[in-house]
Design an enzyme around this catalytic site. Structure first.
Site, mmCIF file in Angstrom:
data_model
loop_
_atom_site.group_PDB
_atom_site.id
_atom_site.type_symbol
_atom_site.label_atom_id
_atom_site.label_comp_id
_atom_site.label_asym_id
_atom_site.label_seq_id
_atom_site.Cartn_x
_atom_site.Cartn_y
_atom_site.Cartn_z
ATOM 1 C CG ASN A 1 -1.926 -1.072 1.124
ATOM 2 O OD1 ASN A 1 -2.808 -0.962 0.454
ATOM 3 N ND2 ASN A 1 -1.599 -2.118 1.840
ATOM 4 C CD GLU B 1 -3.233 -3.463 -2.864
ATOM 5 O OE1 GLU B 1 -4.102 -2.909 -1.892
ATOM 6 O OE2 GLU B 1 -3.238 -4.460 -3.175
ATOM 7 C CG ASP C 1 -6.641 -0.497 -1.973
ATOM 8 O OD1 ASP C 1 -7.649 -1.194 -1.815
ATOM 9 O OD2 ASP C 1 -5.783 -0.663 -0.955
ATOM 10 C CD GLU D 1 -10.091 -4.157 -1.001
ATOM 11 O OE1 GLU D 1 -9.223 -3.375 -0.982
ATOM 12 O OE2 GLU D 1 -11.331 -3.569 -0.184
HETATM 13 P P1 C2E Z 1 -6.846 -2.250 2.587
HETATM 14 O O1 C2E Z 1 -5.689 -1.795 1.591
HETATM 15 O O2 C2E Z 1 -8.303 -2.001 1.878
HETATM 16 O O3 C2E Z 1 -6.791 -3.366 3.135
HETATM 17 C C1 C2E Z 1 -7.580 -4.616 3.237
HETATM 18 C C2 C2E Z 1 -8.095 -4.657 4.594
HETATM 19 O O4 C2E Z 1 -9.253 -5.510 4.779
HETATM 20 C C3 C2E Z 1 -7.109 -5.054 5.619
HETATM 21 O O5 C2E Z 1 -7.462 -4.064 6.953
HETATM 22 C C4 C2E Z 1 -7.477 -6.472 5.964
HETATM 23 O O6 C2E Z 1 -7.182 -6.931 6.994
HETATM 24 C C5 C2E Z 1 -9.138 -6.437 5.750
HETATM 25 N N1 C2E Z 1 -9.473 -7.794 5.397
HETATM 26 C C6 C2E Z 1 -9.032 -8.486 4.497
HETATM 27 N N2 C2E Z 1 -9.960 -9.686 4.086
HETATM 28 C C7 C2E Z 1 -11.005 -9.276 4.774
HETATM 29 C C8 C2E Z 1 -12.373 -10.022 4.944
HETATM 30 O O7 C2E Z 1 -12.568 -11.142 4.244
HETATM 31 N N3 C2E Z 1 -13.162 -9.469 5.596
HETATM 32 C C9 C2E Z 1 -13.087 -8.300 6.251
HETATM 33 N N4 C2E Z 1 -14.245 -7.788 6.721
HETATM 34 N N5 C2E Z 1 -11.967 -7.583 6.223
HETATM 35 C C10 C2E Z 1 -10.792 -7.977 5.430
HETATM 36 P P2 C2E Z 1 -6.438 -3.694 7.825
HETATM 37 O O8 C2E Z 1 -5.151 -4.712 7.528
HETATM 38 O O9 C2E Z 1 -6.690 -3.237 8.882
HETATM 39 O O10 C2E Z 1 -5.983 -2.595 6.837
HETATM 40 C C11 C2E Z 1 -6.458 -1.437 6.661
HETATM 41 C C12 C2E Z 1 -6.124 -0.365 5.811
HETATM 42 O O11 C2E Z 1 -5.162 0.381 6.205
HETATM 43 C C13 C2E Z 1 -5.962 -0.948 4.592
HETATM 44 O O12 C2E Z 1 -6.788 -0.947 3.824
HETATM 45 C C14 C2E Z 1 -4.779 0.232 4.019
HETATM 46 O O13 C2E Z 1 -5.488 1.126 3.355
HETATM 47 C C15 C2E Z 1 -4.144 0.581 5.143
HETATM 48 N N6 C2E Z 1 -2.724 0.146 5.338
HETATM 49 C C16 C2E Z 1 -2.394 -0.995 5.931
HETATM 50 N N7 C2E Z 1 -1.080 -1.237 5.634
HETATM 51 C C17 C2E Z 1 -0.710 -0.126 5.115
HETATM 52 C C18 C2E Z 1 0.762 0.348 4.884
HETATM 53 O O14 C2E Z 1 1.535 -0.104 5.112
HETATM 54 N N8 C2E Z 1 0.832 1.711 4.229
HETATM 55 C C19 C2E Z 1 -0.492 2.247 4.059
HETATM 56 N N9 C2E Z 1 -0.347 3.711 3.582
HETATM 57 N N10 C2E Z 1 -1.505 2.013 4.225
HETATM 58 C C20 C2E Z 1 -1.717 0.803 4.973
HETATM 59 CA CA CA Z 2 -9.015 -1.968 0.165
HETATM 60 CA CA CA Z 3 -4.694 -2.306 -0.072
#
Ligand code: C2E
Ligand code: CA
Ligand code: CA
Length: 398
Positions: free
Chosen positions: A234, A266, A296, A353
Site C-alpha cells: 500500500n 496499491e 484500491d 477484496e
Molecule cells: P486495505 O488496503 O483495503 O486492506 C484490506 C483490509 O481489509 C485489511 O485491513 C484486511 O485485514 C481487511 N480484510 C481482508 N480480508 C477481509 C475480509 O474477508 N473481511 C473483512 N471484513 N476484512 C478483510 P487492515 O489490515 O486493518 O488495513 C486497513 C487499511 O490500512 C488498509 O486497507 C490500507 O488502506 C491501510 N494500510 C495497511 N497497511 C498499510 C501500509 O503499509 N501503508 C499504508 N499507506 N496503508 C496501509
Molecule cells: Ca482496499
Molecule cells: Ca490495499
C-alpha cells in the site's frame, strides 16, 4: 485453539431460536456456552465473567436494547474479543454494523443470516481460530506522533500478509502486505490507527520503505521454499511527492533480487482522484519502471472512466463493501458488474477484496473476476505463517 475450545455468549430474545442456537453450538462440541435473552442481561453477564468470551453471537433485532446499541457498548467497554452478527435483516444494515463495530476496535468475525445452521456457525467461528491476533487488536487507542516514531525505530511495526487466489484454479498468486504494530504487551494496533498519524506527521515514507524492505526479505524466504508470489504494497498519496520515489523503490527491490514486475503498488481511489499532476507523473514513472499499479477501494471514490483511463493502472480492487453480501444484494452486484465491465475495457485485472463466503466466491468467479482476497482464503498472517496459510487453503479448495 480448536472450535470446541471457544467460549461463546449467545444473545437472542426469541426463546426457541436461542435454544436452537445453543443446541447447534453444543453439537459442534462447544461447551463454554452462555446465553442471554436481551442486551441488558447480556451486559450484566459479561461484566460478571472472569474473562471476556471469545465470541458473542448477537441478534440485531431485539426489543429494549437493540443489537446495534449493544455492540457499541461491548466494543467500548471491551467486553468481548469478537462478535458475530446474527440477523434476518437486510445485508446493507449488517454491513453498517460491521463497519461500526470494527471502527470501535471490536473484531467482527462475520454476519450470519437466519436461520442458523451448523455449516454457517462452523464457517464463521473458524475465522476466530484463523487469525493469530484474534482478540488482541487494539484499534481504538489513540497514539501520538512521537509514539509512532518510536514504534518505527524500535522495529515494532511489521508486515502481515494476506494471500490472493486466482478464481480460475484457486492458485495463490500473491500476497498483500498490511502493516501491523505489535505492542510490547502482545496486542496489535491496526493500521487504521497509526497510518493517518504517520501521514500527517511526515513518517509515511519511512513506513512505506519499511514495508517494501521487509516484504522483499520475506519474498526471498518464500522463494527459497518454492513459493513464487507477487507482492502488493500500500502506497499513500503522501508518498508520491518527490521525484526520487520511483528510483528509490526500484533500488530497494533490486537490492533484494526482485524486479518491479513482481510488485504491485496499491493506491486508494479517493487519494488518486484528488491528486495533483505531480502525483500522476510519479505514478507514470513507477509504471514505466514496470511496477503494477492498483486502484484500491474501488467504488468508494468518484472516478470517471476518463479519469481512470488517464492513469496507467494495471489492476482494480473492488472494495469489500461491495463484495460483502453481494450474492443477496442486487445493488452491490450491479456495482461489481459495472466495475468488471470497466476493467475489461481498460484491460485491468480485478481483485475482489473481503471475500468471506463460498457464495461470494462463486458469484465473483461467475462474473469473471480475476483474483480473490479475503478471510475465506486466509486472514493476514505474519510472514513465517504464509506457507502454512497457503497449504491450508490448498487443502480446503478443490
Ligand atoms: P486495505 O488496503 O483495503 O486492506 C484490506 C483490509 O481489509 C485489511 O485491513 C484486511 O485485514 C481487511 N480484510 C481482508 N480480508 C477481509 C475480509 O474477508 N473481511 C473483512 N471484513 N476484512 C478483510 P487492515 O489490515 O486493518 O488495513 C486497513 C487499511 O490500512 C488498509 O486497507 C490500507 O488502506 C491501510 N494500510 C495497511 N497497511 C498499510 C501500509 O503499509 N501503508 C499504508 N499507506 N496503508 C496501509
Ligand atoms: Ca482496499
Ligand atoms: Ca490495499
Amino acid at each position: 485453539m480448536s472450535l470446541a475450545g471457544l467460549s461463546i455468549l449467545l444473545v437472542e430474545d426469541h426463546g426457541f431460536q436461542r435454544r436452537l442456537g445453543l443446541r447447534l453450538l453444543g453439537d459442534l462440541g462447544l461447551t463454554a456456552l452462555h446465553e442471554a435473552a436481551d442486551g441488558f442481561q447480556a451486559l450484566d453477564l459479561l461484566r460478571g465473567l472472569p474473562s471476556p468470551p471469545d465470541v458473542v453471537l448477537v441478534d440485531l433485532d431485539m426489543p429494549g436494547m437493540d443489537g446495534v446499541e449493544f455492540i457499541g457498548i461491548v466494543a467500548q467497554d471491551r467486553l468481548a474479543h469478537s462478535i458475530v452478527v446474527v440477523s434476518a435483516m437486510e445485508p446493507a444494515l449488517l454491513h453498517t454494523v460491521q463497519v461500526m463495530a470494527k471502527a470501535s476496535g471490536l473484531r467482527v468475525l462475520g454476519c450470519i443470516e437466519k436461520p442458523l445452521t451448523p455449516g454457517k456457525l462452523t464457517t464463521v467461528l473458524s475465522l476466530y481460530e484463523a487469525d493469530p491476533s484474534a482478540g488482541s487488536v487494539a484499534a481504538d487507542i489513540e497514539i501520538t506522533l512521537e509514539q509512532a516514531r518510536e514504534a518505527l525505530s524500535r522495529g515494532e511495526i511489521v508486515p502481515y500478509f494476506q494471500p490472493q487466489a486466482e478464481f480460475g484454479n484457486g492458485k495463490i498468486i500473491g500476497v498483500e502486505a498490511l502493516a501491523r504494530w505489535r505492542l510490547p504487551d502482545g496486542r496489535m494496533v491496526a493500521p487504521g490507527v497509526f497510518v493517518p498519524v504517520m501521514e500527517a506527521g511526515g513518517l509515511i515514507d519511512e513506513l512505506t520503505s519499511l514495508m517494501l524492505v521487509q516484504s522483499c526479505a520475506w519474498w526471498k524466504r518464500w522463494q527459497a521454499r518454492g513459493l513464487d508470489l507477487k507482492i502488493s504494497v500500500n502506497v499513500s498519496a503522501h508518498n508520491l511527492t518527490g521525484p526520487e520515489v520511483a528510483d528509490k523503490y526500484e533500488a530497494v527491490l533490486r537490492e533484494h533480487g526482485l524486479s518491479p514486475e513482481q510488485v504491485v503498488l496499491e493506491i486508494t481511489e479517493s487519494s488518486v482522484m484528488s491528486d495533483t499532476a505531480r502525483g500522476l507523473g510519479m505514478l507514470a514513472r513507477l509504471r514505466l519502471k514496470g511496477f503494477g499499479l492498483s486502484v484500491d477501494d474501488f467504488g468508494t471514490g468518484y472516478s470517471s472512466l476518463s479519469q481512470l483511463s488517464q492513469i496507467p493502472f494495471t489492476e482494480l480492487k473492488i472494495d469489500r463493501g461491495f463484495v460483502s453480501g453481494a450474492p443477496t444484494q442486487p445493488r452491490k452486484r450491479a456495482m461489481i458488474e459495472t466495475s468488471l465491465d470497466l476493467a475489461r475495457k481498460l484491460e485491468l485485472k480485478v481483485v475482489a477484496e473481503g471475500v468471506e463466503t463460498i457464495e461470494e466466491w462463486q458469484l465473483l468467479a461467475g462474473l469473471g473476476c480475476n483474483y480473490a482476497q479475503g478471510y475465506l482464503i486466509s486472514p493476514p498472517v505474519p510472514g513465517e505463517q504464509v506457507p502454512d496459510a497457503i497449504q491450508r487453503w490448498r487443502q480446503t479448495h478443490h
